[in-house]
Design a protein around this motif. Sequence first.
Motif, PDB file in Angstrom:
ATOM      1  N   LEU A   5       0.846  -1.171   0.000  1.00  0.00           N
ATOM      2  CA  LEU A   5       0.000   0.000   0.000  1.00  0.00           C
ATOM      3  C   LEU A   5       0.892   1.234   0.000  1.00  0.00           C
ATOM      4  CD1 LEU A   5      -2.753  -1.159   2.502  1.00  0.00           C
ATOM      5  CD2 LEU A   5      -2.713  -1.311   0.014  1.00  0.00           C
ATOM      6  N   PRO A   6       0.339   2.425  -0.316  1.00  0.00           N
ATOM      7  CA  PRO A   6       1.177   3.612  -0.431  1.00  0.00           C
ATOM      8  C   PRO A   6       2.041   3.836   0.809  1.00  0.00           C
ATOM      9  CG  PRO A   6      -1.038   4.053  -1.242  1.00  0.00           C
ATOM     10  CD  PRO A   6      -1.081   2.696  -0.628  1.00  0.00           C
ATOM     11  N   GLN A   7       3.290   4.247   0.555  1.00  0.00           N
ATOM     12  CA  GLN A   7       4.243   4.453   1.628  1.00  0.00           C
ATOM     13  C   GLN A   7       4.339   5.934   1.976  1.00  0.00           C
ATOM     14  OE1 GLN A   7       5.852   1.344   2.738  1.00  0.00           O
ATOM     15  NE2 GLN A   7       4.111   0.817   1.484  1.00  0.00           N
ATOM     16  N   ASP A   8       4.916   6.206   3.153  1.00  0.00           N
ATOM     17  CA  ASP A   8       5.175   7.574   3.541  1.00  0.00           C
ATOM     18  C   ASP A   8       6.253   8.158   2.640  1.00  0.00           C
ATOM     19  OD1 ASP A   8       3.408   7.227   5.612  1.00  0.00           O
ATOM     20  OD2 ASP A   8       4.955   6.821   7.118  1.00  0.00           O
ATOM     21  N   PRO A  55       2.640   6.542  15.789  1.00  0.00           N
ATOM     22  CA  PRO A  55       1.480   7.012  15.008  1.00  0.00           C
ATOM     23  C   PRO A  55       1.200   6.218  13.747  1.00  0.00           C
ATOM     24  CG  PRO A  55       3.326   8.556  14.878  1.00  0.00           C
ATOM     25  CD  PRO A  55       3.682   7.569  15.932  1.00  0.00           C
ATOM     26  N   GLY A  56       2.142   5.422  13.281  1.00  0.00           N
ATOM     27  CA  GLY A  56       1.894   4.632  12.079  1.00  0.00           C
ATOM     28  C   GLY A  56       1.208   3.312  12.335  1.00  0.00           C
ATOM     29  N   LEU A  57       0.962   2.987  13.605  1.00  0.00           N
ATOM     30  CA  LEU A  57       0.378   1.699  13.969  1.00  0.00           C
ATOM     31  C   LEU A  57      -1.008   1.874  14.559  1.00  0.00           C
ATOM     32  CD1 LEU A  57       3.442   0.043  15.755  1.00  0.00           C
ATOM     33  CD2 LEU A  57       2.832  -0.038  13.330  1.00  0.00           C
ATOM     34  N   SER A  58      -1.763   0.777  14.562  1.00  0.00           N
ATOM     35  CA  SER A  58      -3.073   0.752  15.207  1.00  0.00           C
ATOM     36  C   SER A  58      -3.265  -0.587  15.893  1.00  0.00           C
ATOM     37  CB  SER A  58      -4.204   0.964  14.187  1.00  0.00           C
ATOM     38  OG  SER A  58      -4.148   2.248  13.608  1.00  0.00           O
ATOM     39  N   LEU A  59      -4.142  -0.586  16.883  1.00  0.00           N
ATOM     40  CA  LEU A  59      -4.568  -1.815  17.544  1.00  0.00           C
ATOM     41  C   LEU A  59      -5.956  -2.180  17.058  1.00  0.00           C
ATOM     42  CD1 LEU A  59      -3.608  -1.640  21.335  1.00  0.00           C
ATOM     43  CD2 LEU A  59      -2.864  -3.319  19.678  1.00  0.00           C
ATOM     44  N   GLU A  60      -6.140  -3.466  16.770  1.00  0.00           N
ATOM     45  CA  GLU A  60      -7.459  -3.987  16.451  1.00  0.00           C
ATOM     46  C   GLU A  60      -7.771  -5.124  17.410  1.00  0.00           C
ATOM     47  OE1 GLU A  60      -7.415  -4.996  12.310  1.00  0.00           O
ATOM     48  OE2 GLU A  60      -7.323  -2.894  11.675  1.00  0.00           O
ATOM     49  N   LEU A  61      -9.028  -5.422  17.567  1.00  0.00           N
ATOM     50  CA  LEU A  61      -9.469  -6.396  18.562  1.00  0.00           C
ATOM     51  C   LEU A  61     -10.189  -7.530  17.869  1.00  0.00           C
ATOM     52  CD1 LEU A  61      -9.443  -6.516  21.725  1.00  0.00           C
ATOM     53  CD2 LEU A  61     -11.767  -5.605  21.646  1.00  0.00           C
ATOM     54  N   GLU A  62      -9.757  -8.756  18.135  1.00  0.00           N
ATOM     55  CA  GLU A  62     -10.466  -9.944  17.672  1.00  0.00           C
ATOM     56  C   GLU A  62     -11.050 -10.626  18.901  1.00  0.00           C
ATOM     57  OE1 GLU A  62      -7.867 -12.419  15.405  1.00  0.00           O
ATOM     58  OE2 GLU A  62      -7.560 -10.928  13.822  1.00  0.00           O
ATOM     59  N   GLY A  63     -12.361 -10.531  19.059  1.00  0.00           N
ATOM     60  CA  GLY A  63     -13.016 -11.011  20.265  1.00  0.00           C
ATOM     61  C   GLY A  63     -13.556  -9.841  21.060  1.00  0.00           C
ATOM     62  N   ALA A  64     -14.000 -10.110  22.271  1.00  0.00           N
ATOM     63  CA  ALA A  64     -14.607  -9.084  23.121  1.00  0.00           C
ATOM     64  C   ALA A  64     -13.671  -8.744  24.272  1.00  0.00           C
ATOM     65  CB  ALA A  64     -15.943  -9.569  23.669  1.00  0.00           C
ATOM     66  N   GLY A  78      -0.732  -2.457   6.298  1.00  0.00           N
ATOM     67  CA  GLY A  78      -0.099  -2.865   5.050  1.00  0.00           C
ATOM     68  C   GLY A  78       1.100  -2.046   4.646  1.00  0.00           C
ATOM     69  N   ASN A  79       1.474  -1.030   5.444  1.00  0.00           N
ATOM     70  CA  ASN A  79       2.612  -0.177   5.106  1.00  0.00           C
ATOM     71  C   ASN A  79       3.877  -0.819   5.652  1.00  0.00           C
ATOM     72  OD1 ASN A  79       4.561   1.810   4.847  1.00  0.00           O
ATOM     73  ND2 ASN A  79       3.167   3.479   5.319  1.00  0.00           N
ATOM     74  N   ILE A  80       4.676  -1.401   4.778  1.00  0.00           N
ATOM     75  CA  ILE A  80       5.830  -2.186   5.210  1.00  0.00           C
ATOM     76  C   ILE A  80       6.874  -1.333   5.931  1.00  0.00           C
ATOM     77  CG2 ILE A  80       7.268  -1.995   3.144  1.00  0.00           C
ATOM     78  CD1 ILE A  80       7.618  -5.096   3.349  1.00  0.00           C
ATOM     79  N   GLU A  81       6.838  -0.020   5.732  1.00  0.00           N
ATOM     80  CA  GLU A  81       7.788   0.846   6.421  1.00  0.00           C
ATOM     81  C   GLU A  81       7.533   0.882   7.921  1.00  0.00           C
ATOM     82  OE1 GLU A  81       7.743   4.637   4.529  1.00  0.00           O
ATOM     83  OE2 GLU A  81       8.951   3.964   2.825  1.00  0.00           O
ATOM     84  N   HIS A  82       6.350   0.464   8.348  1.00  0.00           N
ATOM     85  CA  HIS A  82       6.031   0.436   9.771  1.00  0.00           C
ATOM     86  C   HIS A  82       6.019  -0.992  10.331  1.00  0.00           C
ATOM     87  CE1 HIS A  82       4.989   4.697  10.148  1.00  0.00           C
ATOM     88  NE2 HIS A  82       4.430   4.597   8.965  1.00  0.00           N
ATOM     89  N   TYR A 339      16.764  -4.398   8.757  1.00  0.00           N
ATOM     90  CA  TYR A 339      15.433  -4.996   8.720  1.00  0.00           C
ATOM     91  C   TYR A 339      15.140  -5.374   7.273  1.00  0.00           C
ATOM     92  CZ  TYR A 339      10.452  -5.669   9.654  1.00  0.00           C
ATOM     93  OH  TYR A 339       9.189  -6.204   9.788  1.00  0.00           O
ATOM     94  N   ASP A 340      15.006  -6.657   7.018  1.00  0.00           N
ATOM     95  CA  ASP A 340      14.834  -7.167   5.655  1.00  0.00           C
ATOM     96  C   ASP A 340      13.764  -8.260   5.635  1.00  0.00           C
ATOM     97  OD1 ASP A 340      15.159  -7.805   2.980  1.00  0.00           O
ATOM     98  OD2 ASP A 340      17.044  -8.895   3.257  1.00  0.00           O
ATOM     99  N   PRO A 341      12.505  -7.905   5.899  1.00  0.00           N
ATOM    100  CA  PRO A 341      11.458  -8.932   5.987  1.00  0.00           C
ATOM    101  C   PRO A 341      11.225  -9.669   4.685  1.00  0.00           C
ATOM    102  CG  PRO A 341      10.484  -6.742   5.891  1.00  0.00           C
ATOM    103  CD  PRO A 341      11.965  -6.550   6.059  1.00  0.00           C
ATOM    104  N   SER A 342      11.508  -9.033   3.556  1.00  0.00           N
ATOM    105  CA  SER A 342      11.323  -9.681   2.254  1.00  0.00           C
ATOM    106  C   SER A 342      12.524 -10.503   1.831  1.00  0.00           C
ATOM    107  CB  SER A 342      11.028  -8.621   1.183  1.00  0.00           C
ATOM    108  OG  SER A 342       9.870  -7.874   1.494  1.00  0.00           O
ATOM    109  N   TRP A 343      13.551 -10.579   2.663  1.00  0.00           N
ATOM    110  CA  TRP A 343      14.783 -11.318   2.351  1.00  0.00           C
ATOM    111  C   TRP A 343      15.357 -10.872   1.005  1.00  0.00           C
ATOM    112  CZ3 TRP A 343      16.274 -16.691   4.348  1.00  0.00           C
ATOM    113  CH2 TRP A 343      15.871 -16.858   5.680  1.00  0.00           C
ATOM    114  N   ARG A 344      15.370  -9.557   0.771  1.00  0.00           N
ATOM    115  CA  ARG A 344      15.858  -9.044  -0.520  1.00  0.00           C
ATOM    116  C   ARG A 344      17.292  -9.467  -0.791  1.00  0.00           C
ATOM    117  NH1 ARG A 344      13.520  -4.609   1.795  1.00  0.00           N
ATOM    118  NH2 ARG A 344      15.585  -3.846   2.348  1.00  0.00           N
ATOM    119  N   GLU A 345      18.158  -9.354   0.237  1.00  0.00           N
ATOM    120  CA  GLU A 345      19.570  -9.691   0.042  1.00  0.00           C
ATOM    121  C   GLU A 345      19.724 -11.153  -0.374  1.00  0.00           C
ATOM    122  OE1 GLU A 345      23.752  -8.723   0.234  1.00  0.00           O
ATOM    123  OE2 GLU A 345      21.950  -7.470   0.318  1.00  0.00           O
ATOM    124  N   TYR A 346      19.055 -12.026   0.338  1.00  0.00           N
ATOM    125  CA  TYR A 346      19.179 -13.459   0.070  1.00  0.00           C
ATOM    126  C   TYR A 346      18.538 -13.820  -1.268  1.00  0.00           C
ATOM    127  CZ  TYR A 346      18.718 -18.518   0.543  1.00  0.00           C
ATOM    128  OH  TYR A 346      18.779 -19.872   0.327  1.00  0.00           O
TER     129      TYR A 346
END
Length: 368
Positions: A5-8, A55-64, A78-82, A339-346
């Motif tokens: 999704l669009p990045q900052d 500020p780039g994050l949010s909490l959501e609740l699954e359940g009560a 969906g913003n991978i920068e966060h 931080y390389d969650p997509s394993w770009r280097e590998y």
Amino acid sequence: MHAELPQDDHPPAPLSAAQVTAFWKDFSGQLTALAALDGRAFVEAANALLQRQAPGLSLELEGAPGQDGTRLVVTAHGNIEHFEAAQAVVRQAPPLAGYAVQAFRSRTAGGSFGMRMQDFELSGDDVQVAHYDAGGIIGLALSFTREVPPQMQEHARHMAFILLDHTLGEWDFAVRVGPVEFVDAVADAVPLPQFPAVFDAFQREVLGRTYDFPQEDNDRWISLEVRPRDADEDDAPDLLTFHDSAHALATRADLSYLLTLRFPVDSQASLDSARAAQDALDAELLRQQRGILAFTRMEGMQSRVAAFYVDDPDAVTSLAHQLAAEHAPGLDTALALEYDPSWREYLGMYSAIHRQGRRAAEPAEATA
């Protein structure tokens, strides 16, 4: 178009441990009061606390609120920068009675669903998805099964991204999906609600992503010579020992940091010390299943590089310094963390090696 999704415009500053601690202190202190609220009010109040620090994050609740099995989801929308911040918040979460804490939205359960924005409706069944190997990640080709007015094309594509995010889950869509293009039609496409099963099968059966650590009896390594682009013709090539079987773990969410150790080498004794430090870290990470050696590289006879994908950056950095001091006390070891969650280097190396058809299955120390 890319799947994220669009990045900052400007990447966010890293979230400090002090900021994470401050959030969880505030949240824990108010948890009893929060649990007395309904779900909507709980989320609004919790987000007011979180966004003071992140500020780039949010909490959501699954359940009560207050109900056993309720899940707190830290999402980066969906913003991978966060994503690094979201994982830091979850990694440092204290025990919370009655609540589990996870990073990133899960897949939306059930069949087809849809959305309406600006008087335009789009359902999952309106989107057809085809896929292909895009160099170790999955490329997508999307098409619409209903007529979309020209003036609504961009709007409909944005909505399709949102539907994909909810259908595949936040991590899969942002990290494991690469290029996404919109086409008029494509063969072998399936409706979006059916795509998660196809996606998972492709990851497992074609890409070989079991997300299990390789075992000794099927652990493959590739050894080859690599000549840097700026090297003179008379310079000796670098020697790369590449952990081919680590591909099964690529993009695993708990192994999202690339830790690189660089040891200066000017003699056989210093090379032996560098190897000992690397081997000790490799063995300890494997024992705890907290990381894996991705490759080593001998840069002429000047330095030895060892690169690992690891989980907790602070804990593993401390361990790496400890083992380097024990096994290579005379070497000025340099450590880098990315931080390389997509394993770009590998995956960049993996794609280049396999594109050339260079396969081998040699022991880790064959040429290193």
